[in-house]
Write an enzyme that holds these catalytic residues in place. Structure first.
Site, short mmCIF file in Angstrom:
data_model
loop_
_atom_site.label_atom_id
_atom_site.label_comp_id
_atom_site.label_asym_id
_atom_site.label_seq_id
_atom_site.Cartn_x
_atom_site.Cartn_y
_atom_site.Cartn_z
N GLU A 79 -22.56 21.75 11.94
CA GLU A 79 -21.13 22.02 12.00
C GLU A 79 -20.57 22.33 10.62
O GLU A 79 -19.72 23.22 10.46
CB GLU A 79 -20.38 20.84 12.62
N ASP A 226 -28.46 28.05 21.90
CA ASP A 226 -27.69 29.30 21.91
C ASP A 226 -27.72 30.10 20.61
O ASP A 226 -28.21 31.23 20.57
CB ASP A 226 -26.23 29.01 22.32
N GLU A 338 -16.21 31.28 23.44
CA GLU A 338 -17.38 32.13 23.69
C GLU A 338 -17.11 33.23 24.72
O GLU A 338 -17.60 34.37 24.56
CB GLU A 338 -18.57 31.27 24.15
N THR A 424 -21.68 32.81 13.94
CA THR A 424 -21.44 32.16 15.24
C THR A 424 -20.06 31.52 15.29
O THR A 424 -19.56 31.22 16.37
CB THR A 424 -22.54 31.12 15.53
#
Length: 882
Positions: A79, A226, A338, A424
């Site tokens: 993170e 992912d 997303e 991302t």
């Protein structure tokens, strides 16, 4: 800035900042917080995308002046990398772009890059492992395995956690000329690639950072894996290294061969990829259609995106997880971006205006259901519309960015977005980095690649003019067969065993014949890899591990058995299982903003058939337990009665208040500190007699939620609520009614209210849900005197106990006699406790939780003071825009 700075995140319901250590722990989800003004850093480049250059300049100055990266705090490496390091690098990228243009940021001298380099060095100790895979957490001040670090004992990490570093670390190396960061990120990627399952070319969800053994051997494209796939392809785009494209194409071939079951994407076992590992999907896989667009594989991207959109149209938001027949599995929605990301990329690829309509739907739902006075609140339950006091930094970093870009014309942008690649976390890294400070060999000659017959193995970025015909009907022709896939439910496909064996052998044990006390049945379950666990409260849990089955055929028999058990359980309890309901406080000064999750009753008015719900002022009855004739009927008449649980049947309480003239009833749990945050949905059962005489709606509130109403009564006396099947937006609540003057004029009243001390700002807010993949069998029973329960029956829905549609406990209250079957049916196959998602949150509740506002959250007057502007604009709520 107004309510939360310099805290890491905004708490939009209580209008204050979330500071780690000052709020109840949420478990792993708090590892993103490092006391480094997370949301501000994460949002820097979003400000430039939105053409807020002056605000960006001020924000950069604040980051440089105020942010400290040397805190004694343990944070997530993953993170911190994607949000903070990526945020600093994205901010630096657009800062130097603005400086070159000559109008803004002329004073800027790479300060954000210096901070990024400092942070990069603070993350490097996490890579001190024999494998090169990083520890999942690091102490910003002391690193790992230091006496004061409080971390470094972990053995496992998720694949995405270790494989989502290359873009930020390589960019840091290219910007600074210091190669060590890119070297460490490449070593981690190389190790994961070498440990892939060679026969399937898939990777698992979690891996041992010391030995390289797969801990969780299921594989998919959602949580835990992912962004590993995403970064392989994007690393090729940014760095120009063919080896990353070769690896991605190898994995992609395996994904489309085993995981893709259009329009679904289902997890499989890496060693037995023909076997599905679970029957539900998580919301993080919504990024995958966007990645497929970048890959150039448009058809499956359109199919999966359309399926996800149908789920959103049914629930307003994408649930955190949902089953293959599109039921809610985990009901939360933390405003994840997303799906918006994939919508943007599909529109860029196809030019189809349909995706603009999709984006419009997303914006309308956010404004209608998630917008609150101080921001946008995460959805605690997409079915009831209840909120969490949570707004993650990625909402501003990603959701705003993608939605703005979806609708922006080229002239709306002050720079060319095509010159950058998105990380991302949607941070912008310039493509010219591919030719800057190249200190790493482009080709990894030590790695062997499998030759695959794949026509998509183009080593160039996809040319949309060739891949996507300039035909507006192209995407529509792919979407059309899927437009009703959710409403009709997904047609059940033939299993792979049936495909290879014709009709297939009949399973040795059918769900309808199963008896938990039959030793022969238990032996058959064991052979099929199914374990039966007896829980302390009398319920049972079934768990299937295909790898423990005697053979692959037995494993498939076990999977069919579990699927049958789900369907059987659903049929058995269809009449008994009811979804959660909502209690919405609509009077001054709440105006519908406070929504409480309520348990339904199996008797009385069915709120799902009365969409308008029941609305009225609340009144406390005498006696408070409602177990005898009401002695204050004049106070209860034409009102919604409040009463305490206990001492008699729920149906008896309902009859007594109905006789007194009440138009509805709310039963408040007498168990001090109970909360819908931590307890399964409670469902009130009848008394075993005919309850057709009860015509008013009855709802159940746990103690914490009930105290919110009681505290409101003490402070405002007249409190009006709406009982409904789900929360209504404020325009619907006041539709057809004159908007009360006190709504419009309340500013004057609020301004004159005395402001209480802000000492309580750091007191405990609403606890957060903890989704868990280990699913207990639900219980529908009646409560015995002394608190006992009768035998449990299976849960029809594969839901987390913390989600509002989860295993429901239905009780008839203290003096009821036990009834119902004595054998326990089995629930949905459950994953092991280790199956938690990388960002899964754990709930911690204090033993003394009483939910009194005066000791737990901000004073009501202080909150109201922050609502001035919103109340003034009340009549404009439907016109609000992002």
């Amino acid at each position: 800035q107004e309510h939360a700075y310099p805290a890491d995140e905004l708490m939009p319901l209580t209008c204050r900042g979330r500071v780690r250590g000052q709020e109840p722990s949420r478990g792993d989800v708090d590892d993103a917080l490092g006391k480094f003004s997370l949301t501000l850093i994460d949002t820097l480049d979003t400000l430039v995308v939105l053409n807020k250059t002056k605000e960006f300049e001020e924000a950069v100055k604040k980051v440089i002046k105020d942010v400290n990266l040397d805190n004694d705090i343990v944070v997530s490496v993953f993170e911190t990398n994607i949000r903070v390091l990526g945020g600093l690098l994205g901010g630096h990228s657009v800062a130097i772009m603005l400086k070159e243009k000559g109008e803004y940021m002329q004073w800027y001298n790479g300060e954000l890059l210096h901070m990024a380099k400092e942070l990069g060095y603070k993350l490097l100790p996490a890579f001190n492992t024999t494998s090169g895979l990083p520890y999942p957490r690091v102490n910003l001040k002391f690193g790992v395995r230091h006496p004061e670090a409080r971390t470094g004992t972990e053995t496992d990490t998720c694949t995405a956690c270790a494989g989502t570093l290359i873009l930020e670390f390589a960019a840091l190396s290219r910007f600074t000329g210091t190669s060590i960061f890119e070297e460490y990120a490449r070593k981690a990627l190389d190790f994961i690639w070498e440990k892939r399952q060679r026969s399937s070319n898939l990777v698992g969800v979690t891996i041992n950072i010391h030995t390289g053994d797969w801990v969780r051997k299921d594989s998919g494209v959602g949580a835990g894996i992912d962004s590993y796939y995403e970064y392989l392809l994007k690393a090729y785009v940014l760095l120009g290294d063919d080896s990353f494209l070769e690896r991605f194409n190898t994995h992609y071939d395996a994904i489309m061969r085993y995981i893709s079951q259009p329009p679904l994407l289902l997890d499989v076992h890496i060693h037995k990829p023909m076997l599905n590992a679970r029957t539900w999907m998580d919301s993080l896989l919504a990024f995958f259609p966007g990645l497929q667009v970048l890959k150039g594989d448009i058809r499956p991207a359109i199919e999966t995106h359309e399926m996800l959109y149908q789920v959103i149209k049914k629930h307003n938001f994408l649930p955190e997880a949902f089953t293959t027949d599109f039921r809610v599995h985990w009901a939360q929605h933390p405003l994840r971006p997303e799906f918006a990301e994939s919508t943007y990329f599909l529109y860029k690829a196809t030019g189809d205006p349909y995706y603009l309509e999709v984006g419009k739907t997303l914006i309308e739902n956010l404004n209608k259901y998630a917008r609150v006075p101080c921001g946008f609140a995460a959805m605690k339950d997409v079915r009831t519309g209840s909120h969490e006091d949570r707004m993650d930094s990625f909402f501003l970093a990603e959701m705003f960015k993608y939605l703005y870009l979806l609708f922006a014309d080229k002239e709306d942008m002050i720079f060319d977005i095509e010159d950058y690649i998105f990380t991302t976390e949607a941070h912008l890294l310039p493509l010219w980095l591919s030719t800057t400070n190249q200190t790493i060999s482009k080709k990894n000659t030590s790695t062997e690649y499998t030759e695959l017959d794949d026509s998509n193995f183009d080593w160039t970025c996809p040319n949309t003019q060739i891949l996507f015909p300039n035909d507006p009907m192209f995407a529509q022709s792919i979407r059309e067969p899927l437009k009703n896939v959710v409403d009709k439910s997904c047609p059940r496909g033939i299993s792979r065993a049936e495909e290879s064996l014709g009709s297939g052998p009949k399973p040795p044990l059918r769900a309808r014949d199963f008896m938990a006390s039959n030793p022969e049945h238990l032996e058959i379950l064991k052979k099929m890899g199914v374990s039966l666990i007896h829980l302390k409260d009398g319920r049972v849990q079934l768990v299937q591990h295909a790898v423990q089955a005697a053979s692959s055929l037995d494993a498939e028999d076990g999977l069919r058995f579990m699927q049958e058990m789900i369907e059987l359980s659903s049929q058995q309890q269809k009449e008994q299982q009811l979804p959660p309901r909502a209690v919405q406080i609509v009077s001054h000064p709440f105006f519908g903003r406070v929504v409480l999750t309520a348990g339904p009753a199996q008797f009385g008015m069915d709120l799902s058939k009365h969409k308008a719900g029941t609305r009225g002022f609340v009144a406390t009855i005498k006696p408070y337990n409602g177990c005898s004739e009401i002695t204050n009927p004049e106070a209860v008449k034409e009102k919604i009665a409040l009463m305490q649980r206990g001492q008699c049947m729920f149906a008896e309480k309902a009859r007594n208040i109905q006789k007194a003239g009440a138009i509805g009833g709310i039963v408040i749990d007498d168990n001090e500190g109970s909360s819908s945050d931590t307890a399964p949905l409670f469902q009130m059962a009848g008394d075993g007699k005919n309850t057709d005489d009860i015509t008013i709606p009855m709802l159940f509130l746990f103690n914490k939620e009930g105290n919110i109403i009681l505290d409101a009564i003490r402070e405002y006396e007249a409190v009006e609520v709406l009982l409904s099947d789900k929360a209504k937006d404020r325009a619907t609540i006041f539709k057809g009614k004159m908007i009360p003057n006190y709504i419009i004029d309340s500013n004057l009243e609020i301004e004159n209210m005395d402001q209480k001390s802000s000492e309580n700002d750091s007191h405990k807010p609403t606890s957060e849900e903890a989704p868990s993949e280990s699913q207990d069998a639900g219980a529908v029973s009646e409560e015995l005197e002394g608190g006992g329960e009768s035998s449990a029956v299976g849960d029809p829905d594969p839901l987390s106990p913390a989600s509002a549609d989860s295993a429901s406990v239905s009780m008839a209250d203290q003096d009821a006699q036990a009834s119902g079957p004595t054998e326990a049916s089995a629930p949905e196959p459950a994953c092991t406790p280790g199956d938690s998602q990388p960002q899964e949150q754990n709930t911690q509740t204090e033993a003394n939780s009483k939910a009194h506002w005066d000791g737990k959250v901000q004073p009501m007057e202080s909150i109201l003071a922050d609502w001035n502007e919103d109340i003034e604009a009340f009549e404009m709520m439907e016109k609000d825009e992002l």
